[in-house]
Every structure is written in C-alpha cells, then in structure tokens.
Design a protein around this motif. Structure first.
Motif, PDB file in Angstrom:
ATOM      1  N   PRO A  53       0.783  -1.225   0.000  1.00 12.71           N
ATOM      2  CA  PRO A  53       0.000   0.000   0.000  1.00 12.71           C
ATOM      3  C   PRO A  53       0.822   1.287   0.000  1.00 12.71           C
ATOM      4  O   PRO A  53       1.868   1.361   0.639  1.00 12.71           O
ATOM      5  CB  PRO A  53      -0.836  -0.099   1.281  1.00 12.71           C
ATOM      6  N   ASN A  54       0.287   2.237  -0.738  1.00  7.11           N
ATOM      7  CA  ASN A  54       0.825   3.594  -0.859  1.00  7.11           C
ATOM      8  C   ASN A  54       2.093   3.680  -1.712  1.00  7.11           C
ATOM      9  O   ASN A  54       2.564   4.774  -1.990  1.00  7.11           O
ATOM     10  CB  ASN A  54       1.065   4.239   0.526  1.00  7.11           C
ATOM     11  N   LEU A  55       2.603   2.549  -2.136  1.00  9.07           N
ATOM     12  CA  LEU A  55       3.806   2.601  -2.979  1.00  9.07           C
ATOM     13  C   LEU A  55       3.448   2.969  -4.419  1.00  9.07           C
ATOM     14  O   LEU A  55       4.330   3.252  -5.223  1.00  9.07           O
ATOM     15  CB  LEU A  55       4.601   1.301  -2.882  1.00  9.07           C
ATOM     16  N   ASN A  56       2.140   2.983  -4.740  1.00 10.99           N
ATOM     17  CA  ASN A  56       1.697   3.540  -6.031  1.00 10.99           C
ATOM     18  C   ASN A  56       1.857   5.060  -6.046  1.00 10.99           C
ATOM     19  O   ASN A  56       1.756   5.678  -7.100  1.00 10.99           O
ATOM     20  CB  ASN A  56       0.232   3.166  -6.321  1.00 10.99           C
ATOM     21  N   MET A  57       2.118   5.642  -4.880  1.00 10.65           N
ATOM     22  CA  MET A  57       2.248   7.097  -4.789  1.00 10.65           C
ATOM     23  C   MET A  57       3.709   7.551  -4.772  1.00 10.65           C
ATOM     24  O   MET A  57       3.994   8.730  -4.526  1.00 10.65           O
ATOM     25  CB  MET A  57       1.539   7.611  -3.525  1.00 10.65           C
ATOM     26  N   LEU A  58       4.620   6.623  -5.025  1.00 11.77           N
ATOM     27  CA  LEU A  58       6.037   7.007  -5.032  1.00 11.77           C
ATOM     28  C   LEU A  58       6.255   8.149  -6.019  1.00 11.77           C
ATOM     29  O   LEU A  58       5.738   8.125  -7.132  1.00 11.77           O
ATOM     30  CB  LEU A  58       6.931   5.824  -5.405  1.00 11.77           C
ATOM     31  N   GLY A  59       7.057   9.105  -5.594  1.00 13.70           N
ATOM     32  CA  GLY A  59       7.269  10.301  -6.416  1.00 13.70           C
ATOM     33  C   GLY A  59       6.461  11.471  -5.870  1.00 13.70           C
ATOM     34  O   GLY A  59       6.879  12.619  -5.944  1.00 13.70           O
ATOM     35  N   LYS A  60       5.314  11.125  -5.286  1.00  8.19           N
ATOM     36  CA  LYS A  60       4.442  12.170  -4.716  1.00  8.19           C
ATOM     37  C   LYS A  60       4.397  12.050  -3.203  1.00  8.19           C
ATOM     38  O   LYS A  60       4.092  13.003  -2.494  1.00  8.19           O
ATOM     39  CB  LYS A  60       3.003  12.004  -5.215  1.00  8.19           C
ATOM     40  N   ARG A  61       4.656  10.862  -2.712  1.00  6.49           N
ATOM     41  CA  ARG A  61       4.484  10.564  -1.291  1.00  6.49           C
ATOM     42  C   ARG A  61       5.767  10.877  -0.523  1.00  6.49           C
ATOM     43  O   ARG A  61       6.798  10.239  -0.752  1.00  6.49           O
ATOM     44  CB  ARG A  61       4.184   9.068  -1.179  1.00  6.49           C
ATOM     45  N   GLN A  62       5.703  11.788   0.432  1.00  2.00           N
ATOM     46  CA  GLN A  62       6.859  12.114   1.282  1.00  2.00           C
ATOM     47  C   GLN A  62       8.188  11.908   0.539  1.00  2.00           C
ATOM     48  O   GLN A  62       8.984  11.034   0.913  1.00  2.00           O
ATOM     49  CB  GLN A  62       6.826  11.239   2.542  1.00  2.00           C
ATOM     50  N   PRO A  63       8.443  12.736  -0.487  1.00  2.00           N
ATOM     51  CA  PRO A  63       9.653  12.525  -1.297  1.00  2.00           C
ATOM     52  C   PRO A  63      10.946  12.582  -0.491  1.00  2.00           C
ATOM     53  O   PRO A  63      11.943  11.958  -0.877  1.00  2.00           O
ATOM     54  CB  PRO A  63       9.593  13.632  -2.355  1.00  2.00           C
ATOM     55  N   GLU A  64      10.907  13.287   0.651  1.00  3.27           N
ATOM     56  CA  GLU A  64      12.123  13.361   1.482  1.00  3.27           C
ATOM     57  C   GLU A  64      12.468  11.993   2.067  1.00  3.27           C
ATOM     58  O   GLU A  64      13.610  11.708   2.425  1.00  3.27           O
ATOM     59  CB  GLU A  64      11.983  14.449   2.568  1.00  3.27           C
ATOM     60  N   ILE A  65      11.459  11.111   2.158  1.00  6.97           N
ATOM     61  CA  ILE A  65      11.712   9.747   2.665  1.00  6.97           C
ATOM     62  C   ILE A  65      11.785   8.755   1.505  1.00  6.97           C
ATOM     63  O   ILE A  65      12.655   7.888   1.469  1.00  6.97           O
ATOM     64  CB  ILE A  65      10.583   9.297   3.634  1.00  6.97           C
ATOM     65  N   TYR A  66      10.845   8.899   0.554  1.00  5.87           N
ATOM     66  CA  TYR A  66      10.682   7.840  -0.449  1.00  5.87           C
ATOM     67  C   TYR A  66      11.167   8.216  -1.858  1.00  5.87           C
ATOM     68  O   TYR A  66      11.036   7.409  -2.780  1.00  5.87           O
ATOM     69  CB  TYR A  66       9.202   7.415  -0.495  1.00  5.87           C
ATOM     70  N   GLY A  67      11.734   9.419  -1.991  1.00  7.87           N
ATOM     71  CA  GLY A  67      12.301   9.803  -3.281  1.00  7.87           C
ATOM     72  C   GLY A  67      11.290  10.448  -4.206  1.00  7.87           C
ATOM     73  O   GLY A  67      10.097  10.535  -3.900  1.00  7.87           O
ATOM     74  N   SER A  68      11.782  10.899  -5.365  1.00 10.53           N
ATOM     75  CA  SER A  68      10.926  11.721  -6.222  1.00 10.53           C
ATOM     76  C   SER A  68      10.588  11.065  -7.557  1.00 10.53           C
ATOM     77  O   SER A  68      10.077  11.727  -8.447  1.00 10.53           O
ATOM     78  CB  SER A  68      11.562  13.095  -6.425  1.00 10.53           C
ATOM     79  N   ILE A  69      10.870   9.767  -7.713  1.00  8.84           N
ATOM     80  CA  ILE A  69      10.410   9.142  -8.957  1.00  8.84           C
ATOM     81  C   ILE A  69       9.387   8.038  -8.681  1.00  8.84           C
ATOM     82  O   ILE A  69       9.380   7.414  -7.620  1.00  8.84           O
ATOM     83  CB  ILE A  69      11.556   8.649  -9.883  1.00  8.84           C
ATOM     84  N   SER A  70       8.520   7.850  -9.666  1.00 11.44           N
ATOM     85  CA  SER A  70       7.478   6.837  -9.515  1.00 11.44           C
ATOM     86  C   SER A  70       8.095   5.448  -9.651  1.00 11.44           C
ATOM     87  O   SER A  70       9.166   5.285 -10.263  1.00 11.44           O
ATOM     88  CB  SER A  70       6.408   7.019 -10.595  1.00 11.44           C
ATOM     89  N   PHE A  71       7.407   4.448  -9.125  1.00  6.83           N
ATOM     90  CA  PHE A  71       7.958   3.092  -9.273  1.00  6.83           C
ATOM     91  C   PHE A  71       7.901   2.654 -10.730  1.00  6.83           C
ATOM     92  O   PHE A  71       8.792   1.939 -11.191  1.00  6.83           O
ATOM     93  CB  PHE A  71       7.271   2.070  -8.365  1.00  6.83           C
ATOM     94  N   GLU A  72       6.892   3.098 -11.454  1.00  8.24           N
ATOM     95  CA  GLU A  72       6.781   2.722 -12.870  1.00  8.24           C
ATOM     96  C   GLU A  72       8.030   3.194 -13.628  1.00  8.24           C
ATOM     97  O   GLU A  72       8.583   2.458 -14.441  1.00  8.24           O
ATOM     98  CB  GLU A  72       5.518   3.323 -13.507  1.00  8.24           C
ATOM     99  N   ALA A  73       8.458   4.438 -13.335  1.00  7.59           N
ATOM    100  CA  ALA A  73       9.661   4.968 -13.999  1.00  7.59           C
ATOM    101  C   ALA A  73      10.879   4.144 -13.590  1.00  7.59           C
ATOM    102  O   ALA A  73      11.710   3.781 -14.438  1.00  7.59           O
ATOM    103  CB  ALA A  73       9.856   6.439 -13.642  1.00  7.59           C
ATOM    104  N   TYR A  74      10.959   3.820 -12.311  1.00  8.41           N
ATOM    105  CA  TYR A  74      12.115   3.032 -11.856  1.00  8.41           C
ATOM    106  C   TYR A  74      12.049   1.612 -12.420  1.00  8.41           C
ATOM    107  O   TYR A  74      13.082   1.033 -12.770  1.00  8.41           O
ATOM    108  CB  TYR A  74      12.187   3.013 -10.326  1.00  8.41           C
ATOM    109  N   PHE A  75      10.836   1.082 -12.531  1.00  8.50           N
ATOM    110  CA  PHE A  75      10.702  -0.290 -13.059  1.00  8.50           C
ATOM    111  C   PHE A  75      11.237  -0.377 -14.485  1.00  8.50           C
ATOM    112  O   PHE A  75      11.858  -1.373 -14.864  1.00  8.50           O
ATOM    113  CB  PHE A  75       9.248  -0.771 -12.995  1.00  8.50           C
ATOM    114  N   SER A  76      11.022   0.677 -15.284  1.00  8.81           N
ATOM    115  CA  SER A  76      11.532   0.581 -16.661  1.00  8.81           C
ATOM    116  C   SER A  76      13.059   0.609 -16.662  1.00  8.81           C
ATOM    117  O   SER A  76      13.688  -0.036 -17.508  1.00  8.81           O
ATOM    118  CB  SER A  76      10.902   1.612 -17.596  1.00  8.81           C
TER     119      SER A  76
END
Ligand code: DQA
Length: 146
Positions: A9-32
């Motif tokens: 849960p909430n990892l679909n929000m990577l890039g938008k979710r607390q970027p100071e903790i979880y970073g600023s790119i989406s998982f989809e971008a990282y997955f590619s």
C-alpha cells in the motif's frame, strides 16, 4: 530468471508521497530502468493497496511461474500475519525491500513479520534496494549474466 516484484500500500504514490523519505520518482519509472538493467531476465511488477490482493498474487506464484520474489509489503510488513503466512508457502527465494531504513524510524516500523521468511532484507537504500535485491536473487540462482 523470472522475478516478481510486489509492492504494498501507498507505494503507487512514489514520487508524490513524502519525497524526502521515499524519493521523487514513480515506481513505474524506476521499473523501466530495472527492466533495461536486467534485460536478460523476466521482471514483472504488481502493486496493490489491498492485503487480500497481495495474498492472491503470492498464492498465484505457487504455480511455479517465477523463480524469485522481491517484496516491499509497505505498512503490511509490520502488521500482516496473513501476508507472512502466504510467503511461508513459497519455495522460491524472497528478498524483502524497504526504501527507508525501517530500523531507524518509529518503533512500530522496526518489526517485520516478513523478515524471518526472507533470504535477505534490504532497507534504507532507496529505490536502489530493488536493484540490489534482484542482483541477490540472480546470484542465489547461480546465474551471473544480467
Ligand atoms: C516502507 C516502510 C514502511 O514502514 C512504510 O509503511 C511504507 C514503506 C519502505 O519502503 O520504506 O509504506 O516499506
């Protein structure tokens, strides 16, 4: 090697979710990036905000179509005996990943029900932790090429 990546849960929000903790790119971008890095392997990605959907996906792995699992169960790491029970049924190696260092955060994040079932736990390396986890699974499989 056929590797499944499951995010909770909430990892679909990577890039938008607390970027100071979880970073600023989406998982989809990282997955590619991962798919290109490990182009000699078959990677597939699943994310859900729902505990039961994650359990269904883990159970589906029992049909033998994957050789390893990378899982970040997110908050379910700390709460879900049901996800741990599903993982305990798998015979393929499991790599547990956390983007943040759960061992240096709030006390409620410091316990993982998944950790005893995982061959490795990688925490606090950001998204690179997924790459390290895949490298670990490939190494464990005795298959050096990427
Ligand atoms: C997380 C850490 C968990 O405590 C948190 O609930 C998450 C993400 C991580 O990747 O750092 O959602 O698993």
């Amino acid at each position: 090697m056929r590797i499944k990546i499951i995010n909770g849960p909430n990892l679909n929000m990577l890039g938008k979710r607390q970027p100071e903790i979880y970073g600023s790119i989406s998982f989809e971008a990282y997955f590619s990036i991962l798919a290109t890095t490990f182009s000699g392997h078959e990677l597939s990605y699943f994310q859900s905000n729902h505990e039961g959907a994650i359990i269904d996906e883990i159970q589906d792995m029992m049909n033998g179509t994957y050789d390893g699992l990378v899982i970040n169960p997110a908050a379910y790491t700390h709460t879900s005996i049901a996800i741990a029970d599903a993982l305990a049924m798998l015979s393929v190696p499991i790599a547990e990943v956390h983007i943040s260092n759960i061992y240096e955060r709030e006390p409620f994040r410091q316990h993982s029900f998944v950790q005893p079932l995982a061959a490795v736990t990688i925490a606090g390396k950001g998204l690179e932790g997924y790459k390290t986890a895949i490298e670990f699974l490939i190494g464990k499989n005795g298959n050096a090429h990427n």
